[in-house]
Scaffold this active site. Structure first.
Site, mmCIF file in Angstrom:
data_model
loop_
_atom_site.group_PDB
_atom_site.id
_atom_site.type_symbol
_atom_site.label_atom_id
_atom_site.label_comp_id
_atom_site.label_asym_id
_atom_site.label_seq_id
_atom_site.Cartn_x
_atom_site.Cartn_y
_atom_site.Cartn_z
ATOM 1 N N SER A 119 0.951 -1.302 0.027
ATOM 2 C CA SER A 119 -0.118 0.115 -0.023
ATOM 3 C C SER A 119 0.815 1.253 0.114
ATOM 4 O O SER A 119 1.698 1.260 -0.974
ATOM 5 C CB SER A 119 -0.746 -0.126 1.234
ATOM 6 O OG SER A 119 -1.867 0.955 1.100
ATOM 7 N N TRP A 120 0.928 2.255 1.012
ATOM 8 C CA TRP A 120 1.777 3.034 1.126
ATOM 9 C C TRP A 120 3.091 2.817 1.085
ATOM 10 O O TRP A 120 4.166 3.297 0.772
ATOM 11 C CB TRP A 120 1.369 4.184 2.132
ATOM 12 C CG TRP A 120 2.459 5.086 2.724
ATOM 13 C CD1 TRP A 120 3.394 4.887 3.607
ATOM 14 C CD2 TRP A 120 2.999 6.081 2.014
ATOM 15 N NE1 TRP A 120 4.331 5.774 3.568
ATOM 16 C CE2 TRP A 120 4.191 6.573 2.454
ATOM 17 C CE3 TRP A 120 2.705 6.739 0.724
ATOM 18 C CZ2 TRP A 120 4.941 7.707 2.285
ATOM 19 C CZ3 TRP A 120 3.473 8.028 0.236
ATOM 20 C CH2 TRP A 120 4.660 8.351 1.020
#
Length: 325
Positions: A119-120
């Protein structure tokens, strides 16, 4: 415990382990990072980059790696988890975090390491690798997120709400209707404002929206995190800060356009087919730019979360593959 139409059993996490070393590392700008090491002190070094931004570390992150083969390094990014100052947005950008990763590498005298992020964490891993390609042995990425405007609009303005209209109503509830044309900006005004009650209410709503949409089947434990004042405040403030600033990138498609710079690095991308938070288009676009050393693993019965069985299995397979680099 088998995936549909596949004969191999799913891999599971390695057994729980404790960190053998922890410290608080000053990195400048008034920030101090919590950093821990686990596994084999003489093993293949790997850095785990958590999500959010603002999500902080969890003990089970150590379990993606064979503890006999890996020296596992995990840290709370600026403002997250045990790092201080808590939920702080000052000097907190993608490029500060890239510099922090290099600070940690130099602090431990590591020449090259495996970089793992979802994700991030995939955003930060790609940013770091493109800045320091000579320091990366391999990349293990999950739920690709490149902070393009269309990715942010999909999740925070219009797109994912078509799939989760029930959860969406709770997300937009704190924002007056007149301000709903730009929800990220409306949230930003409140998350950095002086009204502490309003700030906390918005932090809960922002965080719960992501927790409600991260898995193919909603996880009650994840939803509970949205009600945790401390977690929600850091998660929502830091995420929103990065998103309204476009991730602090110089151009819209920076991570995709610069992918050829890291095409020589062995890379595994694990992507849930039904990922609503970071839809598969970004993994697909990145994979097409990365060349033959990039393997895209599509998990057809999963959403976004690293805890989903098919995604978890592929991540463990990937770390095993790179264990002896």
């Amino acid at each position: 415990n088998r995936r549909p139409n596949m004969s191999l059993p799913l891999r599971t996490l390695y057994p729980p382990i404790e960190a053998y070393h922890t410290e608080f590392l000053p990195v400048g700008d008034g920030h101090t990072l919590y950093v821990e090491q686990a596994g084999n002190p003489k093993g293949n070094p790997v850095i785990f980059l958590h999500g959010g931004p603002g999500g902080g570390c969890e003990p089970f992150y150590r379990q993606f790696f064979n503890p006999e083969k890996y020296r596992i390094i995990i840290f709370d990014q600026r403002g997250s988890g045990k790092s201080t100052p808590f939920a702080d947005l000052n000097a907190n950008t993608t490029w500060h975090l890239v510099a922090d990763v290099e600070t940690i590498r130099n602090h431990y005298g590591i020449s090259k390491w495996v970089v793992f992020g979802g994700s991030w964490g995939s955003t930060l891993a790609l940013s770091y690798a493109q800045e320091h390609p000579d320091r990366v042995k391999a990349l293990v990425l999950r739920g690709i997120f490149t902070l393009r405007r269309k990715e942010l609009i999909w999740f925070y303005q219009e797109g994912a709400n078509f799939i989760f209209p029930d959860a969406w109503e709770k997300y937009i509830a704190p924002i007056p209707e007149v301000e709903r044309g730009d929800l990220m900006s409306a949230y930003h005004r409140r998350l950095v404002g002086q009204d502490e009650k309003e700030k906390l209410k918005c932090a809960h709503a922002w965080t719960t929206w992501e927790m409600a949409t991260s898995r193919l089947f909603v996880d009650p434990a994840a939803l509970a995190k949205g009600e945790d004042d401390k977690f929600a405040l850091a998660f929502a403030r830091i995420e929103n800060h990065y998103f309204v600033n476009g991730g602090f990138f110089k151009e819209e498609d920076q991570l995709i356009n610069n992918a050829p710079k890291i095409a020589h690095i062995p890379t595994t991308i694990v992507q849930g087919r039904y990922d609503m938070v970071c839809p598969m288009i970004s993994a697909w676009d990145l994979h097409k730019k990365m060349g033959d050393k990039c393997q895209l693993e599509i998990v057809h019965d999963a959403g976004h979360s690293a805890k989903e069985p098919g995604i978890l299995s592929k991540l463990v397979e990937a770390t095993d593959k790179y264990a002896d680099l």
